[in-house]
Design a protein around this motif. Structure first.
Motif, PDB file in Angstrom:
ATOM      1  N   TYR A 284       1.018   7.597   1.520  1.00  0.00           N
ATOM      2  CA  TYR A 284      -0.025   7.378   0.526  1.00  0.00           C
ATOM      3  C   TYR A 284       0.488   6.493  -0.600  1.00  0.00           C
ATOM      4  N   GLY A 285      -0.305   5.489  -0.968  1.00  0.00           N
ATOM      5  CA  GLY A 285       0.074   4.566  -2.035  1.00  0.00           C
ATOM      6  C   GLY A 285       0.995   3.443  -1.588  1.00  0.00           C
ATOM      7  N   LYS A 286       1.318   3.373  -0.323  1.00  0.00           N
ATOM      8  CA  LYS A 286       2.191   2.318   0.197  1.00  0.00           C
ATOM      9  C   LYS A 286       1.363   1.077   0.526  1.00  0.00           C
ATOM     10  N   THR A 287       2.040  -0.059   0.586  1.00  0.00           N
ATOM     11  CA  THR A 287       1.395  -1.308   0.957  1.00  0.00           C
ATOM     12  C   THR A 287       0.956  -1.242   2.414  1.00  0.00           C
ATOM     13  N   PRO A 288      -0.275  -1.641   2.717  1.00  0.00           N
ATOM     14  CA  PRO A 288      -0.692  -1.628   4.124  1.00  0.00           C
ATOM     15  C   PRO A 288       0.204  -2.537   4.967  1.00  0.00           C
ATOM     16  N   PRO A 289       0.476  -2.150   6.201  1.00  0.00           N
ATOM     17  CA  PRO A 289       1.368  -2.964   7.039  1.00  0.00           C
ATOM     18  C   PRO A 289       0.686  -4.230   7.543  1.00  0.00           C
ATOM     19  N   LYS A 290       1.510  -5.239   7.801  1.00  0.00           N
ATOM     20  CA  LYS A 290       1.086  -6.491   8.437  1.00  0.00           C
ATOM     21  C   LYS A 290       0.003  -7.227   7.657  1.00  0.00           C
ATOM     22  N   VAL A 291       0.018  -7.079   6.329  1.00  0.00           N
ATOM     23  CA  VAL A 291      -0.947  -7.774   5.483  1.00  0.00           C
ATOM     24  C   VAL A 291      -0.163  -8.525   4.407  1.00  0.00           C
ATOM     25  N   PRO A 292       0.124  -9.805   4.637  1.00  0.00           N
ATOM     26  CA  PRO A 292       0.843 -10.557   3.608  1.00  0.00           C
ATOM     27  C   PRO A 292      -0.018 -10.707   2.355  1.00  0.00           C
ATOM     28  N   GLU A 293       0.635 -10.739   1.206  1.00  0.00           N
ATOM     29  CA  GLU A 293      -0.097 -10.900  -0.043  1.00  0.00           C
ATOM     30  C   GLU A 293      -0.779 -12.260  -0.110  1.00  0.00           C
ATOM     31  N   PHE A 294      -0.135 -13.266   0.479  1.00  0.00           N
ATOM     32  CA  PHE A 294      -0.686 -14.616   0.441  1.00  0.00           C
ATOM     33  C   PHE A 294      -0.315 -15.347   1.721  1.00  0.00           C
TER      34      PHE A 294
END
Length: 160
Positions: free
Chosen positions: A44-54
């Motif tokens: 919970y609260g972690k960055t979703p996987p395989k989703v680059p910020e940019f």
């Protein structure tokens, strides 16, 4: 040639697996369950996987007309920022940023019957990591997927 065949009944194999921990369960089910539910595995609260910020793709194209035909050039630039490949956000889960340049050049005769084309992928021949995979159910090994090395493909064609 001599052969020895051993048949193992599925029920017997399952009992052996449960009694000894077997290759798929591990030797201590209680320890493995505790590790799964430990605070370190909280997602919970972690960055979703395989989703680059940019991520971006920029293309520049030019078409030049000559008396004998048309020359078309395309340059592409791709950038992907770093991202986590699993939801746990551990340092070993981070895929680094990468950049890639590609180029296409095509010459087509004025009557459109003949053409020559040159495609170059990964123009700089940089071995960037584009993905990772972790074998969580085996030995825990991490494998890397790299950008393909420079590829140069030429084509000559005739249109009927």
């Amino acid at each position: 040639m001599q052969r020895i065949a051993i048949d193992l009944d599925p029920a017997v194999a399952q009992r052996i697996n449960l009694e000894t921990g077997g290759p798929f369960v591990g030797n201590n089910v209680v320890e493995r369950t505790a590790a799964f539910f430990s605070p370190g595995s909280d997602i919970y609260g972690k960055t979703p996987p395989k989703v680059p910020e940019f991520s971006s793709r920029i293309a520049l194209s030019q078409r030049t007309e000559f008396k004998i035909g048309t020359l078309t050039t395309n340059f592409r630039y791709v950038h992907v920022s770093p991202y986590f490949f699993r939801v746990y956000n551990a340092p070993e889960d981070r895929v680094p940023a990468y950049d890639q340049f590609d180029m296409d050049v095509m010459f087509e005769t004025a009557n459109g019957k003949y053409f020559a084309q040159l495609n170059i992928k990964n123009l700089t021949d940089k071995a960037s990591v584009i993905s990772k995979y972790r074998d969580d159910f085996g030995v825990g090994a991490i494998s890397y997927q790299y950008v393909s090395p420079r590829q140069i493909v030429g084509r000559l064609g005739v249109r009927f």
